[in-house]
Motif scaffolding. Structure first.
Motif, PDB file in Angstrom:
ATOM      1  N   ASN A 237       0.532  -1.195   0.264  1.00 21.08           N
ATOM      2  CA  ASN A 237       0.437  -0.260  -0.103  1.00 21.08           C
ATOM      3  C   ASN A 237       0.900   1.102  -0.044  1.00 21.08           C
ATOM      4  O   ASN A 237       0.899   2.109  -0.509  1.00 21.08           O
ATOM      5  CB  ASN A 237      -1.024  -0.035   1.105  1.00 21.08           C
ATOM      6  CG  ASN A 237      -2.361   0.526   1.158  1.00 21.08           C
ATOM      7  OD1 ASN A 237      -1.840   0.451  -0.108  1.00 21.08           O
ATOM      8  ND2 ASN A 237      -3.008   0.551   1.885  1.00 21.08           N
ATOM      9  N   SER A 241       1.238   4.299  -3.378  1.00 16.31           N
ATOM     10  CA  SER A 241       1.359   5.081  -2.648  1.00 16.31           C
ATOM     11  C   SER A 241       2.332   6.092  -2.917  1.00 16.31           C
ATOM     12  O   SER A 241       2.796   7.527  -4.099  1.00 16.31           O
ATOM     13  CB  SER A 241       1.027   5.650  -1.326  1.00 16.31           C
ATOM     14  OG  SER A 241      -0.254   4.947  -1.241  1.00 16.31           O
ATOM     15  N   TYR A 348      -4.989  12.463   5.833  1.00 17.30           N
ATOM     16  CA  TYR A 348      -4.304  11.191   6.669  1.00 17.30           C
ATOM     17  C   TYR A 348      -4.875  10.559   8.016  1.00 17.30           C
ATOM     18  O   TYR A 348      -5.623  10.143   8.695  1.00 17.30           O
ATOM     19  CB  TYR A 348      -3.085  11.364   6.641  1.00 17.30           C
ATOM     20  CG  TYR A 348      -2.245  10.744   5.627  1.00 17.30           C
ATOM     21  CD1 TYR A 348      -2.517   9.446   4.678  1.00 17.30           C
ATOM     22  CD2 TYR A 348      -0.961  11.267   5.388  1.00 17.30           C
ATOM     23  CE1 TYR A 348      -1.898   9.411   3.654  1.00 17.30           C
ATOM     24  CE2 TYR A 348      -0.538  10.915   3.851  1.00 17.30           C
ATOM     25  CZ  TYR A 348      -0.332   9.616   3.729  1.00 17.30           C
ATOM     26  OH  TYR A 348       0.063   9.281   2.422  1.00 17.30           O
ATOM     27  N   ASN A 385      -7.612   1.504  -2.309  1.00 19.31           N
ATOM     28  CA  ASN A 385      -6.688   2.156  -1.873  1.00 19.31           C
ATOM     29  C   ASN A 385      -6.537   2.870  -3.902  1.00 19.31           C
ATOM     30  O   ASN A 385      -6.434   4.053  -3.465  1.00 19.31           O
ATOM     31  CB  ASN A 385      -5.967   2.499  -0.569  1.00 19.31           C
ATOM     32  CG  ASN A 385      -4.682   3.174  -0.575  1.00 19.31           C
ATOM     33  OD1 ASN A 385      -5.300   3.995  -0.481  1.00 19.31           O
ATOM     34  ND2 ASN A 385      -3.907   2.293  -0.569  1.00 19.31           N
ATOM     35  N   SER A 389      -6.832   6.241  -5.398  1.00 16.16           N
ATOM     36  CA  SER A 389      -5.895   7.432  -5.666  1.00 16.16           C
ATOM     37  C   SER A 389      -5.687   7.487  -6.982  1.00 16.16           C
ATOM     38  O   SER A 389      -5.366   8.813  -6.776  1.00 16.16           O
ATOM     39  CB  SER A 389      -4.652   5.975  -5.532  1.00 16.16           C
ATOM     40  OG  SER A 389      -4.577   5.953  -3.636  1.00 16.16           O
ATOM     41  N   HIS A 398      -1.357  15.177  -3.740  1.00 13.07           N
ATOM     42  CA  HIS A 398      -1.015  14.570  -3.325  1.00 13.07           C
ATOM     43  C   HIS A 398      -1.923  14.471  -1.849  1.00 13.07           C
ATOM     44  O   HIS A 398      -1.587  13.894  -0.683  1.00 13.07           O
ATOM     45  CB  HIS A 398       0.241  14.994  -1.910  1.00 13.07           C
ATOM     46  CG  HIS A 398       0.053  16.442  -1.586  1.00 13.07           C
ATOM     47  ND1 HIS A 398      -0.348  17.447  -2.044  1.00 13.07           N
ATOM     48  CD2 HIS A 398      -0.241  16.702  -0.453  1.00 13.07           C
ATOM     49  CE1 HIS A 398      -0.253  18.925  -1.428  1.00 13.07           C
ATOM     50  NE2 HIS A 398      -0.100  17.860  -0.412  1.00 13.07           N
ATOM     51  N   LEU A 401      -4.200  10.982  -2.520  1.00 11.05           N
ATOM     52  CA  LEU A 401      -3.232  10.088  -2.150  1.00 11.05           C
ATOM     53  C   LEU A 401      -3.609   9.496  -0.563  1.00 11.05           C
ATOM     54  O   LEU A 401      -3.914   8.644  -0.317  1.00 11.05           O
ATOM     55  CB  LEU A 401      -2.142  10.403  -2.958  1.00 11.05           C
ATOM     56  CG  LEU A 401      -1.810   9.859  -4.432  1.00 11.05           C
ATOM     57  CD1 LEU A 401       0.001  10.191  -4.133  1.00 11.05           C
ATOM     58  CD2 LEU A 401      -1.957   8.930  -4.978  1.00 11.05           C
ATOM     59  N   SER A 404      -7.057   8.766  -0.008  1.00 14.58           N
ATOM     60  CA  SER A 404      -7.573   7.606  -0.403  1.00 14.58           C
ATOM     61  C   SER A 404      -7.212   6.886   0.495  1.00 14.58           C
ATOM     62  O   SER A 404      -8.163   5.369   0.966  1.00 14.58           O
ATOM     63  CB  SER A 404      -6.842   6.722  -1.565  1.00 14.58           C
ATOM     64  OG  SER A 404      -7.505   7.961  -2.694  1.00 14.58           O
ATOM     65  N   ASN A 405      -6.101   7.243   1.419  1.00 13.26           N
ATOM     66  CA  ASN A 405      -5.642   6.021   2.099  1.00 13.26           C
ATOM     67  C   ASN A 405      -6.353   5.929   3.686  1.00 13.26           C
ATOM     68  O   ASN A 405      -7.424   4.514   3.971  1.00 13.26           O
ATOM     69  CB  ASN A 405      -4.761   6.448   3.371  1.00 13.26           C
ATOM     70  CG  ASN A 405      -3.872   5.620   3.792  1.00 13.26           C
ATOM     71  OD1 ASN A 405      -3.954   5.055   5.071  1.00 13.26           O
ATOM     72  ND2 ASN A 405      -2.685   4.922   3.563  1.00 13.26           N
TER      73      ASN A 405
END
Length: 508
Positions: A237, A241, A348, A385, A389, A398, A401, A404-405
């Motif tokens: 993963n 990324s 995040y 993910n 992404s 960014h 990403l 998506s995480n």
């Protein structure tokens, strides 16, 4: 465990600062990070993650059903097996180090001196895998006896060893980077040696025993494969990324790296620590088929984990720019870099509660010796993910990403909870939801007030570090008190538990 993990993380940041000071972002530093990649990857896949998830449930089962003597015998057999099997892997790694370096850094082949140095560093650090595997065995044996602090503190000693060896020897040897490699190997050995007195005190004797046909060892071997695959999914993963971020504007990978480092702080201190602390208890309930007790302990662990993690998550979201400013904004890391990192940190952070929650659910599966279900779900989360992404990286760069995480982490948590609920029908979902709602409400009020208190132009400029530290730390302290006060007013069961624990300790 959280205190010990906190100490280790702080020392880890200090170690990074020392390495940055001595080696910077140079080609010499590249040789170390490439050389350390393979033993460190094997450590993450095997030694500290999957081994514990397989060893602790089986050892707990033997303690419960066959008695302490048979459990201690299983520890000796596992110790001997690791010594031979992992020792052989290390020997092969040392012999074939040139091939390994060629595979992971083919560009180094055109630079003979850099290639030779990387091979030498790889050979010095490969024994680290053996030492850390033995340390993981010691941790598992101690954890099943409800002894947590020494094992949780051991990684801090490794960071200290690396720092000390670099500070003493880096300026005194021809190739200073060799000091780091030696520090890694010695630090891994110390992690194991530090735990030996505690093992001996609690009845374990690390004497060779060669019964590799033991049914307990066979069961561990069966359980460890899917657990290792699950750890591999997480590494894939991160790798994907990074690849996708390389197609984004310059600085994107750096923003993601620093923001990921920040969210790993609460995840490591609370999520990983809670997962390791609760696994022996859940394993004991599973071995005795006390599924109602297992459900109750899981429910409380999840609610308590949300209670301490969600405010940390909201704090990172609300105070993201001041936090990034204080930690990183100096030198070439300007305000634009702070904004970019803060954006990634926002997205995040949205997934922190899912990640730590998934840790507890996963160890609940492990306690029942089911390592396959979490792997299957992890593969689904990985695919999610990747898909999101690709969809989000163009409009959100960014930040897409990072988002998506978090989406994948949310799906992972939901699916894990759903299948655990099917397996353990006694889980009180309503109680978990009510506690989570109270935690979200108190955290949100705290976050809004904290964000308003820190609205200032001071975060857009460099310097004034001491003023900023007092400003930020004072706000965090005030917000923490506010959160506990609001939770107390809402009659949170977790606050009552903490107050009761404090009274008991004070009374003693």
């Amino acid at each position: 465990m959280s205190i010990a993990t906190f100490i280790s993380r702080i020392l880890g940041y200090i170690k990074d600062m020392v390495l940055a000071k001595f080696f910077g972002a140079t080609g010499i530093a590249d040789t170390f990070f490439v050389a350390f990649r393979i033993p460190n990857l094997l450590r993450e896949l095997f030694a500290e993650g999957s081994m514990s998830s397989a060893f602790i449930p089986v050892l707990t089962e033997y303690q419960t059903k066959h008695g302490m003597r048979e459990a201690e015998r299983l520890v000796r057999i596992t110790f001997t097996f690791i010594l031979i099997f992992v020792g052989l892997i290390c020997l092969l790694g040392i012999i074939f180090a040139p091939t390994i370096v060629t595979a992971i850094a083919p560009g180094f082949r055109t630079m003979p001196e850099k290639f030779s140095l990387t091979v030498l560093l790889t050979r010095i650090m490969f024994p680290f895998l053996l030492f850390i595997s033995l340390a993981a065995l010691a941790m598992g044996a101690l954890n099943t006896k409800r002894i947590f602090f020494p094992s949780a503190l051991a990684p801090a000693l490794m960071n200290i060893v690396i720092i000390v060896i670099v500070l003493i020897f880096a300026a005194r040897i021809k190739q200073p980077i060799l000091a780091v490699a030696i520090g890694v190997a010695c630090g891994g050995l110390l992690q194991f040696i530090f735990q030996i007195p505690f093992l001996l005190k609690n009845g374990h004797q690390l004497l060779p025993e060669y019964n590799f046909g033991h049914p307990g060892l066979k069961k561990m071997s069966i359980l460890i494969l899917p657990a290792t695959m699950g750890m591999a999914v997480a590494q894939i993963n991160i790798f994907i990324s990074t690849i996708l971020a390389s197609y984004l504007p310059e600085g994107s990978i750096t923003y993601l790296y620093y923001s990921m480092r920040l969210i790993q702080f609460p995840i490591g201190i609370f999520g990983v620590a809670m997962g390791m602390a609760v696994l022996p208890t859940l394993s004991e309930h599973a071995a005795k088929r006390e599924y109602e007790k297992l459900s109750n302990d899981f429910s409380f662990a999840l609610r308590f984990l949300f209670f301490i993690t969600v405010p940390a998550m909201v704090g990172l979201i609300a105070l993201r720019e001041p936090i990034v400013n204080i930690l990183f904004q100096r030198g070439k890391f300007d305000y634009a870099a702070t904004v970019g990192t803060a954006q990634a940190l926002l997205f995040y952070s949205l997934g922190i509660w899912c990640i730590v929650g998934s840790r507890v659910i996963t160890v609940s599966f492990y306690s029942m010796q089911d390592t396959k279900t979490p792997v299957k779900i992890a593969v689904i989360a990985l695919a999610t993910n990747v898909i999101f992404s690709i969809i989000l990286m163009n409009p959100l760069k960014h930040s897409g990403l990072a988002l998506s995480n978090s989406i994948a982490a949310g799906l992972n948590f939901i699916l894990l909870f759903f299948f655990l609920k099917k397996k353990l029908k006694q889980i009180d979902t309503k109680k978990v939801f009510i506690a989570f709602s109270k935690t979200i409400l108190a955290s949100s009020v705290m976050g809004i007030i904290g964000g308003l208190l820190l609205r200032s132009n001071i975060w857009q400029i460099q310097g004034y570090t001491l003023d900023k530290v007092f400003y930020l730390s004072g706000t965090i302290a005030l917000c923490t008190c506010l959160y506990f006060f609001l939770s107390y007013i809402m009659k949170s069961e977790e606050v009552s538990y903490i107050l009761t624990m404090i009274r008991q300790r004070f009374g003693q």
